[in-house]
Structures are given as C-alpha cells and as structure tokens.
Design an enzyme around this catalytic site. Sequence first.
Site, PDB file in Angstrom:
ATOM      1  N   TYR A 171       0.845  -1.206   0.000  1.00  0.00           N
ATOM      2  CA  TYR A 171       0.000   0.000   0.000  1.00  0.00           C
ATOM      3  C   TYR A 171       0.876   1.252   0.000  1.00  0.00           C
ATOM      4  CZ  TYR A 171      -3.757   3.128   1.679  1.00  0.00           C
ATOM      5  OH  TYR A 171      -4.679   4.149   1.831  1.00  0.00           O
ATOM      6  N   LYS A 175       1.160   4.282  -2.776  1.00  0.00           N
ATOM      7  CA  LYS A 175       0.869   5.695  -2.493  1.00  0.00           C
ATOM      8  C   LYS A 175       2.111   6.569  -2.700  1.00  0.00           C
ATOM      9  CE  LYS A 175      -3.507   5.088  -1.378  1.00  0.00           C
ATOM     10  NZ  LYS A 175      -4.590   5.582  -2.247  1.00  0.00           N
TER      11      LYS A 175
HETATM   12  P1  NAP Z   1     -13.325   2.185   0.989  1.00  0.00           P
HETATM   13  O1  NAP Z   1     -14.286   2.605   2.023  1.00  0.00           O
HETATM   14  O2  NAP Z   1     -12.788   0.799   1.028  1.00  0.00           O
HETATM   15  O3  NAP Z   1     -13.929   2.472  -0.468  1.00  0.00           O
HETATM   16  C1  NAP Z   1     -13.118   2.134  -1.579  1.00  0.00           C
HETATM   17  C2  NAP Z   1     -13.761   2.593  -2.879  1.00  0.00           C
HETATM   18  O4  NAP Z   1     -12.879   2.181  -3.944  1.00  0.00           O
HETATM   19  C3  NAP Z   1     -15.104   1.959  -3.122  1.00  0.00           C
HETATM   20  O5  NAP Z   1     -15.972   2.890  -3.701  1.00  0.00           O
HETATM   21  C4  NAP Z   1     -14.786   0.846  -4.099  1.00  0.00           C
HETATM   22  O6  NAP Z   1     -15.842   0.608  -5.013  1.00  0.00           O
HETATM   23  C5  NAP Z   1     -13.615   1.436  -4.889  1.00  0.00           C
HETATM   24  N1  NAP Z   1     -12.832   0.348  -5.462  1.00  0.00           N
HETATM   25  C6  NAP Z   1     -12.045  -0.546  -4.823  1.00  0.00           C
HETATM   26  N2  NAP Z   1     -11.551  -1.436  -5.698  1.00  0.00           N
HETATM   27  C7  NAP Z   1     -12.018  -1.089  -6.915  1.00  0.00           C
HETATM   28  C8  NAP Z   1     -11.861  -1.624  -8.220  1.00  0.00           C
HETATM   29  N3  NAP Z   1     -11.110  -2.710  -8.459  1.00  0.00           N
HETATM   30  N4  NAP Z   1     -12.502  -1.027  -9.244  1.00  0.00           N
HETATM   31  C9  NAP Z   1     -13.280   0.052  -9.026  1.00  0.00           C
HETATM   32  N5  NAP Z   1     -13.458   0.623  -7.824  1.00  0.00           N
HETATM   33  C10 NAP Z   1     -12.842   0.042  -6.781  1.00  0.00           C
HETATM   34  O7  NAP Z   1     -12.061   3.161   1.016  1.00  0.00           O
HETATM   35  P2  NAP Z   1     -11.936   4.673   1.548  1.00  0.00           P
HETATM   36  O8  NAP Z   1     -11.513   4.636   2.957  1.00  0.00           O
HETATM   37  O9  NAP Z   1     -13.125   5.463   1.136  1.00  0.00           O
HETATM   38  O10 NAP Z   1     -10.639   5.121   0.705  1.00  0.00           O
HETATM   39  C11 NAP Z   1     -10.698   6.087  -0.341  1.00  0.00           C
HETATM   40  C12 NAP Z   1      -9.277   6.486  -0.675  1.00  0.00           C
HETATM   41  O11 NAP Z   1      -8.680   7.089   0.469  1.00  0.00           O
HETATM   42  C13 NAP Z   1      -8.367   5.309  -1.052  1.00  0.00           C
HETATM   43  O12 NAP Z   1      -7.503   5.677  -2.093  1.00  0.00           O
HETATM   44  C14 NAP Z   1      -7.568   5.063   0.213  1.00  0.00           C
HETATM   45  O13 NAP Z   1      -6.339   4.445  -0.054  1.00  0.00           O
HETATM   46  C15 NAP Z   1      -7.428   6.477   0.729  1.00  0.00           C
HETATM   47  N6  NAP Z   1      -7.154   6.578   2.158  1.00  0.00           N
HETATM   48  C16 NAP Z   1      -8.028   6.062   3.057  1.00  0.00           C
HETATM   49  C17 NAP Z   1      -7.741   6.163   4.426  1.00  0.00           C
HETATM   50  C18 NAP Z   1      -8.672   5.604   5.476  1.00  0.00           C
HETATM   51  O14 NAP Z   1      -8.256   5.526   6.659  1.00  0.00           O
HETATM   52  N7  NAP Z   1      -9.898   5.231   5.148  1.00  0.00           N
HETATM   53  C19 NAP Z   1      -6.583   6.825   4.853  1.00  0.00           C
HETATM   54  C20 NAP Z   1      -5.711   7.346   3.895  1.00  0.00           C
HETATM   55  C21 NAP Z   1      -6.015   7.227   2.552  1.00  0.00           C
HETATM   56  P3  NAP Z   1     -16.576  -0.813  -5.182  1.00  0.00           P
HETATM   57  O15 NAP Z   1     -17.984  -0.527  -4.812  1.00  0.00           O
HETATM   58  O16 NAP Z   1     -16.377  -1.117  -6.622  1.00  0.00           O
HETATM   59  O17 NAP Z   1     -15.910  -1.806  -4.265  1.00  0.00           O
END
Ligand code: NAP
Length: 266
Positions: A171, A175
């Site tokens: 990961y 990033k």
């Molecule tokens: P999440 O709740 O797991 O949601 C992930 C999203 O990505 C979902 O809409 C999912 O859609 C989509 N996705 C995953 N795999 C996919 C694929 N193969 N094709 C198309 N869409 C896909 O994640 P989140 O926490 O909202 O994270 C959003 C961003 O923030 C990410 O880049 C993550 O790395 C970053 N981030 C998150 C955190 C945290 O603590 N949450 C911290 C730092 C950075 P589907 O409906 O298709 O599964």
Amino acid sequence: MRLSILRSVAVTDLSSRFRLDGRKALVTGASRGLGPIICEVLAAAGADIVAVARNEADLQPVCKIAAHHERKCLQLTADLAQAESVTHVARQALAEWGAIDVLVNNAGVSFPRSLIDQSVEEWDLIQAVNLRAPWLLARELAPAMIAQKRGKIINISSQTSSVALIDHGAYAASKNGLNGLTKVMTAEWAIHNIQANAICPTIVWTPMGARVWSEGDKLKPFLARMPAGRVATPEEIADVVLFLATQASDMVNGQELFVDGGYTAL
Ligand code: NAP
C-alpha cells in the site's frame, strides 16, 4: 488606493473562486467511504458528477444526492484493476459529456499484511487499483483538458506515503508511487493550466478505515501520538478536494497535502 480597490474586488469574488458551476468531475470509488462525500461536496459546489465504481446499484445513492443539489450525475461501472476497463470508462465519460474538468482518483484498496506474508497477487492488485488506474485515467482525460487549457487532477494518496506503517508495504509503495506520478503530471501538464495534487489523509473512519483499525486496541497507540487526538472525518478530506478542484488553488501544483491532524509534523 489602487491596491485597496484590487483587494475589494478579490474579496467580492471570493465565493465564485470556490465554486464549480458548469464543471464536470469524475470521481472513482464513488460507492462508499470517502467517494460519496467527495461527490456530494463537489455537487453542492455546482459540479456535475461522473460516479465510478464496480456496481451500478451502489452508485444510485450518490446520484440521488447530486440530484438533490440539482446536478447531473452519470453512473459508470469499471473494475479499475483491469487496464482495459479503466480506459473504457474514461472514454465513455468523454463520449457522454466531453472534457472532464476535475478528475478525483479516489478508489483504493489495501490488504494489510506483513512484507513476508503479502502475496504477489495482492501486491499487483494494490498497484493496479491505487497507482496504475490513476495514471490510465489521467492519460485518457488529459488530452481534452489540454485542449480546453484547464484541468484539475486530485489523487487521494495517504499519510502512509510518508510514515511507515507495518503491514502496509504494498500500500505504501502504491501511495509513494502516486505522489511521484502526481509530480510528473505537474511537470508535464502545468503549462496547459492543469493542476495535479495528492491529498495524504490520516486514518479516516470509512469502511476501509474501520476494517483496518477497529481490531482490539490497534488504534490506541496511533491516537496517543496524534496531535489532533482523533481520526479524520470524510468531510474533512472532501473539503480539501473541493479546494484543489476550484480556481482558488490554481497556483497549488504538484503538492502532497497532508490532511493528518498534525501527525507528520512531529
Ligand atoms: P473504501 O471505504 O474501502 O472504499 C473504496 C472505494 O474504492 C469503493 O468505492 C470501491 O468501489 C472502490 N474500489 C475498490 N476497488 C475497486 C476496483 N477494483 N474497481 C473500481 N473501484 C474500486 O475506502 P476509503 O476509505 O473510502 O478510501 C478512499 C481512498 O482514500 C483510497 O484511495 C484510500 O487508499 C485512501 N485513504 C483512506 C484512508 C482511510 O483511513 N480510510 C486513509 C488514507 C487514505 P466498489 O464498490 O467497486 O468496491
């Protein structure tokens, strides 16, 4: 005298510099977590939304929210792990609506595992969704941005790109790669009035955040060294996306913006 006139014009114009009326924003990962909130904030600021995830039914709530803000919303499905699916969805968006003004590469995956236990398949999937898909989408959408001499690319990276976190090797690599890619986007496209920036959030309480951090006491040591004393909300990330999507940030380019409650300041 002249300076004060200029200043008052600038202040009067303040709200329009944070608006997105007439703009089109494509947001990946729009089905859950950060994505729907980002879509809502951009729609509230006036943008029409192209919402992307794997299942169309999961995108309906986001389009309802856009409609509530009287904005158009296009639901497009793509598996961002598949290169041809990424290219296809970008071309669909262009065919339906023409140039996209704001690209938010938000979709991401993480499979927390030690460096020894992580499989090659998981490593490749993480790089494909978190790093290759943002490049492919930008590669497809940038020519139309260049033609219209305007565009915003916002890559959702992570605090993990700067601070080592165990079980996050693949990961963190994705990033860090995304941050590097963001800088090259700036180097190649800034001359065309395209701004590319990375947002590096700390933990955000989304399905991903909860899955990784809700086990036992895992969060405690993290919070103990977190100046803000808490994790971030999705709205706090979406508001920064809004800033980077609008004219207000036109001179901000190639940056890694840490939205981390001060975590990386220590
Ligand atoms: P999440 O709740 O797991 O949601 C992930 C999203 O990505 C979902 O809409 C999912 O859609 C989509 N996705 C995953 N795999 C996919 C694929 N193969 N094709 C198309 N869409 C896909 O994640 P989140 O926490 O909202 O994270 C959003 C961003 O923030 C990410 O880049 C993550 O790395 C970053 N981030 C998150 C955190 C945290 O603590 N949450 C911290 C730092 C950075 P589907 O409906 O298709 O599964």
